[in-house]
Every structure is written in structure tokens, then in C-alpha cells.
Design a protein around this motif. Sequence first.
Motif, mmCIF file in Angstrom:
data_model
loop_
_atom_site.group_PDB
_atom_site.id
_atom_site.type_symbol
_atom_site.label_atom_id
_atom_site.label_comp_id
_atom_site.label_asym_id
_atom_site.label_seq_id
_atom_site.Cartn_x
_atom_site.Cartn_y
_atom_site.Cartn_z
ATOM 1 N N SER A 33 0.927 -1.171 -0.119
ATOM 2 C CA SER A 33 0.032 0.147 -0.015
ATOM 3 C C SER A 33 0.832 1.242 0.132
ATOM 4 O O SER A 33 0.612 2.147 -0.709
ATOM 5 C CB SER A 33 -0.967 -0.137 1.307
ATOM 6 O OG SER A 33 -1.627 1.127 1.455
ATOM 7 N N VAL A 34 2.011 1.304 1.079
ATOM 8 C CA VAL A 34 2.878 2.456 0.891
ATOM 9 C C VAL A 34 3.378 2.603 -0.395
ATOM 10 O O VAL A 34 3.690 3.697 -0.999
ATOM 11 C CB VAL A 34 3.888 2.096 1.879
ATOM 12 C CG1 VAL A 34 5.055 3.263 1.979
ATOM 13 C CG2 VAL A 34 3.047 2.282 3.372
ATOM 14 N N ILE A 35 3.977 1.458 -1.004
ATOM 15 C CA ILE A 35 4.570 1.537 -2.373
ATOM 16 C C ILE A 35 3.692 1.963 -3.422
ATOM 17 O O ILE A 35 4.146 3.058 -4.233
ATOM 18 C CB ILE A 35 5.250 0.179 -2.635
ATOM 19 C CG1 ILE A 35 6.572 -0.009 -1.722
ATOM 20 C CG2 ILE A 35 5.759 0.211 -4.078
ATOM 21 C CD1 ILE A 35 6.861 -1.612 -1.987
ATOM 22 N N GLU A 36 2.509 1.549 -3.297
ATOM 23 C CA GLU A 36 1.516 2.050 -4.571
ATOM 24 C C GLU A 36 1.338 3.758 -4.276
ATOM 25 O O GLU A 36 1.096 4.378 -5.238
ATOM 26 C CB GLU A 36 0.238 1.277 -4.486
ATOM 27 C CG GLU A 36 0.201 -0.099 -4.948
ATOM 28 C CD GLU A 36 1.076 0.002 -6.293
ATOM 29 O OE1 GLU A 36 0.713 0.549 -7.354
ATOM 30 O OE2 GLU A 36 1.910 -1.183 -6.658
ATOM 31 N N ARG A 37 1.290 4.093 -3.115
ATOM 32 C CA ARG A 37 0.791 5.412 -2.864
ATOM 33 C C ARG A 37 1.890 6.157 -3.256
ATOM 34 O O ARG A 37 1.904 7.371 -4.050
ATOM 35 C CB ARG A 37 0.426 5.597 -1.516
ATOM 36 C CG ARG A 37 0.183 7.036 -1.220
ATOM 37 C CD ARG A 37 -0.546 7.506 0.057
ATOM 38 N NE ARG A 37 -1.682 6.980 0.178
ATOM 39 C CZ ARG A 37 -2.827 7.328 0.891
ATOM 40 N NH1 ARG A 37 -2.483 8.078 1.774
ATOM 41 N NH2 ARG A 37 -3.870 6.989 0.827
ATOM 42 N N ALA A 40 2.171 6.729 -6.951
ATOM 43 C CA ALA A 40 1.116 7.556 -7.518
ATOM 44 C C ALA A 40 1.806 9.022 -7.259
ATOM 45 O O ALA A 40 1.400 10.088 -8.157
ATOM 46 C CB ALA A 40 -0.238 7.198 -6.724
ATOM 47 N N MET A 41 2.283 9.380 -6.180
ATOM 48 C CA MET A 41 2.699 10.447 -5.698
ATOM 49 C C MET A 41 4.061 11.113 -6.705
ATOM 50 O O MET A 41 4.067 12.388 -7.008
ATOM 51 C CB MET A 41 3.307 10.739 -4.113
ATOM 52 C CG MET A 41 1.880 10.711 -3.367
ATOM 53 S SD MET A 41 2.478 10.546 -1.488
ATOM 54 C CE MET A 41 3.375 12.312 -1.300
ATOM 55 N N LEU A 42 4.704 10.141 -6.913
ATOM 56 C CA LEU A 42 5.929 10.428 -7.985
ATOM 57 C C LEU A 42 5.493 10.746 -9.186
ATOM 58 O O LEU A 42 6.266 11.378 -9.877
ATOM 59 C CB LEU A 42 6.842 9.345 -7.890
ATOM 60 C CG LEU A 42 7.651 9.266 -6.441
ATOM 61 C CD1 LEU A 42 8.633 7.964 -6.454
ATOM 62 C CD2 LEU A 42 8.537 10.395 -6.115
ATOM 63 N N GLN A 43 4.482 9.959 -9.761
ATOM 64 C CA GLN A 43 3.749 10.319 -10.876
ATOM 65 C C GLN A 43 3.184 11.821 -11.404
ATOM 66 O O GLN A 43 3.434 12.246 -12.366
ATOM 67 C CB GLN A 43 2.794 9.144 -11.512
ATOM 68 C CG GLN A 43 3.486 8.072 -11.728
ATOM 69 C CD GLN A 43 2.429 6.766 -11.747
ATOM 70 O OE1 GLN A 43 1.446 7.166 -11.935
ATOM 71 N NE2 GLN A 43 3.067 5.607 -12.007
ATOM 72 N N ALA A 44 2.834 12.421 -9.988
ATOM 73 C CA ALA A 44 2.199 13.919 -10.375
ATOM 74 C C ALA A 44 3.394 14.717 -10.184
ATOM 75 O O ALA A 44 4.024 14.839 -9.143
ATOM 76 C CB ALA A 44 1.206 13.833 -9.226
ATOM 77 N N ASP A 45 3.586 15.643 -11.290
ATOM 78 C CA ASP A 45 4.693 16.652 -10.840
ATOM 79 C C ASP A 45 4.050 17.886 -10.168
ATOM 80 O O ASP A 45 2.762 17.615 -10.066
ATOM 81 C CB ASP A 45 5.379 16.937 -12.266
ATOM 82 C CG ASP A 45 4.439 17.527 -13.353
ATOM 83 O OD1 ASP A 45 3.343 17.541 -13.176
ATOM 84 O OD2 ASP A 45 4.903 17.983 -14.440
ATOM 85 N N ALA A 46 4.779 18.873 -9.822
ATOM 86 C CA ALA A 46 4.372 20.107 -9.375
ATOM 87 C C ALA A 46 3.309 20.783 -9.766
ATOM 88 O O ALA A 46 2.212 21.284 -9.178
ATOM 89 C CB ALA A 46 5.430 21.125 -8.909
#
Length: 97
Positions: A33-37, A40-46
Motif C-alpha cells: 500500500s505504501v509503495i503504490e501510494r 502515484a505521488m511520484l507520477q504527479a509533478d508540481a
Amino acid sequence: LSNTLVKCSSACGRLVDIRPIVEVFRSQKTLNSVIERAKAMLQADASFFHGKDGNRRYVDGKYLEPTDELSYRLFVKETITPDPEASVAVSDAFTRY
């Protein structure tokens, strides 16, 4: 993540019974779960959350609208009022932020 949790628990020594917490966070389900989140966070840039085409976020019970201003700058503009006779502690401002 799992190894970091083990190191943290050993650093706590006998002060805290960290075993139940470590067991929960070291479970494969929780780690996945931590890895998947994180993925997802790394795929969204600023730009995903900022600017005129940015997306709204839900954080701490509030919706944050996308703006060109950084959140701490908006906080200062909207919360702090100039008063030469007044003072505010950094810790109090941080808590309100």
C-alpha cells in the motif's frame, strides 16, 4: 521501508514497545500500500496541483485550490496582519499554518 522500521524500533530501546507497530507496518499488505501510494505521488509533478490548470487537493479536512502562490505565502497574506505593536512566536504561526 521495512529495514528502516526495524532500525527505528531498535533505536527506541526499552522506552517504547514498538513491536506491534512494526509488525503492522512490516506486513506485505501495508508495504504494498505504501509503495503504490508513493508511485502515484511520484507520477504527479508540481504543475498537477498548481496554476490555472491545476487540480484541487483534499488535505486535513479542507479543499486546497490550485493557485500560483505557495501555501505558506498565502498563509502569510491571509492570516498575518501588520501591527508594529504585536508579535507572534514562530511556533504559534507554524501551528496555525
